[in-house]
Design an enzyme around this catalytic site. Structure first.
Site, PDB file in Angstrom:
ATOM      1  N   GLN A  95      -4.270  -1.627  10.613  1.00 42.09           N
ATOM      2  CA  GLN A  95      -4.133  -2.921   9.931  1.00 42.09           C
ATOM      3  C   GLN A  95      -4.602  -4.053  10.850  1.00 42.09           C
ATOM      4  O   GLN A  95      -4.165  -4.167  11.983  1.00 42.09           O
ATOM      5  CB  GLN A  95      -2.661  -3.111   9.518  1.00 42.09           C
ATOM      6  CG  GLN A  95      -2.420  -4.267   8.571  1.00 42.09           C
ATOM      7  CD  GLN A  95      -3.064  -4.089   7.197  1.00 42.09           C
ATOM      8  OE1 GLN A  95      -3.093  -2.992   6.645  1.00 42.09           O
ATOM      9  NE2 GLN A  95      -3.605  -5.169   6.660  1.00 42.09           N
ATOM     10  N   LYS A 153       0.836  -1.207   0.000  1.00 36.11           N
ATOM     11  CA  LYS A 153       0.000   0.000   0.000  1.00 36.11           C
ATOM     12  C   LYS A 153       0.867   1.252   0.000  1.00 36.11           C
ATOM     13  O   LYS A 153       0.576   2.235  -0.688  1.00 36.11           O
ATOM     14  CB  LYS A 153      -0.944  -0.006   1.217  1.00 36.11           C
ATOM     15  CG  LYS A 153      -2.058  -1.048   1.114  1.00 36.11           C
ATOM     16  CD  LYS A 153      -2.821  -1.152   2.427  1.00 36.11           C
ATOM     17  CE  LYS A 153      -3.805  -2.313   2.431  1.00 36.11           C
ATOM     18  NZ  LYS A 153      -4.374  -2.570   3.777  1.00 36.11           N
ATOM     19  N   ASP A 172     -10.982   3.114   5.132  1.00 37.80           N
ATOM     20  CA  ASP A 172     -11.314   1.684   5.025  1.00 37.80           C
ATOM     21  C   ASP A 172     -12.831   1.465   5.020  1.00 37.80           C
ATOM     22  O   ASP A 172     -13.297   0.374   4.700  1.00 37.80           O
ATOM     23  CB  ASP A 172     -10.721   0.916   6.223  1.00 37.80           C
ATOM     24  CG  ASP A 172      -9.440   0.178   5.849  1.00 37.80           C
ATOM     25  OD1 ASP A 172      -9.233  -0.065   4.653  1.00 37.80           O
ATOM     26  OD2 ASP A 172      -8.663  -0.150   6.770  1.00 37.80           O
TER      27      ASP A 172
END
Ligand code: NAP
Length: 281
Positions: free
Chosen positions: A92, A48, A115
């Site tokens: 994460q 990412k 997200d």
């Protein structure tokens, strides 16, 4: 073409995001919070961050030890919420068991929830309001279908998997007024799973079990979307038995090179959208 090229589609989206960022001479920022020593999470974050660099998004990488307290994590999220150079925050997952993931996600500024996991954003989506942030994998799949000119309207879509990050938000998106798919979500307690899957015009597998979907579970001519990422003998394989299913599907996504790149492209696009909203562009 039978293969749905997610990589090519994602590259196009990334080029569009990069061009827009350059046109506005902007510098959006995306913060990553990574807890503990998890090789898989490490790989995802590295990928990412590299993608961010390519399009002109600054990344803020925060690594915390496995033993970090919930209070310390909440304080870090608060700091990133206040930081004006940061437009998106990612925690994460998975997190160590002593940390309440739900509590952390809810602490992220809803405008920076790139997200799309914040309860307010999830709630908006369920209410049919897509103006908030939408979870990257489901939104990436919708964009991939749209750009591949695969209409979902009136189609029987079966999603295998009911997770909060894939199955549930994807079902909400597909059944939304305007998209108008007829959606069935199946899971580990579903009876006659193969029969239900075989009804699908579009079958989407998000299970986490290598080659779980066999040719016996797929209708001739169906579109098959494979979300699964499984490592078998050092190789990435999906949830679909690609070699066999490819022979009967009309269209199919490969692993790698299907849904995965679309997830990253959508994350970066969400970050750019967040920047634009925060700067009233
Ligand atoms: P998850 O939270 O573990 O959910 C898996 C789902 O599959 C659950 O709903 C589970 O049912 C269902 N399932 C498990 N075994 C089953 C069986 N034998 N029959 C029917 N259903 C079964 O997984 P996830 O986070 O959604 O991820 C799924 C897969 O997608 C993983 O391989 C993950 O790595 C991958 N993934 C890929 C991307 C990407 O960008 N490509 C993004 C996210 C995830 P129950 O609810 O009944 O347990």
């Amino acid at each position: 073409m039978k293969i749905i090229d997610g990589k090519a589609c994602a590259d196009l989206i990334l080029e569009e995001v990069k061009a827009e960022i350059a046109r506005f001479n902007a510098r959006p920022g995306l913060a990553f919070i990574l807890v503990g020593d998890q090789p898989a999470s490490e790989t995802y974050v590295k990928r990412k961050i590299a993608a961010c660099e390519n399009v002109g998004i600054a990344s803020f990488d925060c690594r915390l030890s496995e033993g970090v307290s919930e209070a310390e994590l909440l304080a870090k999220i608060d700091e990133f919420n206040q930081e004006s150079d940061i437009d998106g925050i990612i925690v994460q997952q998975p997190l160590p068991s002593h940390i309440c993931t739900t509590k952390l996600i809810a602490a992220i500024d809803v405008l920076k929830d790139v997200d799309g996991f914040h309860p307010l954003n999830v709630g908006r989506l369920l209410l049919g309001d897509e103006s908030g942030m939408i979870s990257c994998t489901p939104l990436g799949i919708i964009k991939l279908l749209e750009r591949s000119k695969i209409s979902v309207s009136g189609k029987e879509v079966v999603i295998v998997g009911r997770s909060n990050i894939v199955g549930k938000p994807l079902a909400a998106l597909l059944m939304q007024k305007g998209r108008d798919a007829t959606v069935t979500v199946v899971h580990s307690k579903t009876k006659n799973l193969a029969e239900v899957c075989k009804r699908a015009d579009i079958l989407i597998a998000a299970i986490g079990k290598p080659k779980f979907i066999t040719d016996q579970m797929v209708k001739e001519g169906a579109v098959v979307i494979d979300v699964g990422i499984n490592r078998v003998d050092g190789k990435l394989v999906g949830d679909v038995d690609f070699e066999k299913v490819e022979k009967i599907a009309s269209k199919i996504t490969p692993v790698p090179g299907g849904v995965g790149p679309m997830t990253i492209a959508t994350l970066l696009n969400n970050t750019w959208q967040s920047y634009k909203r925060r700067h009233s562009l």
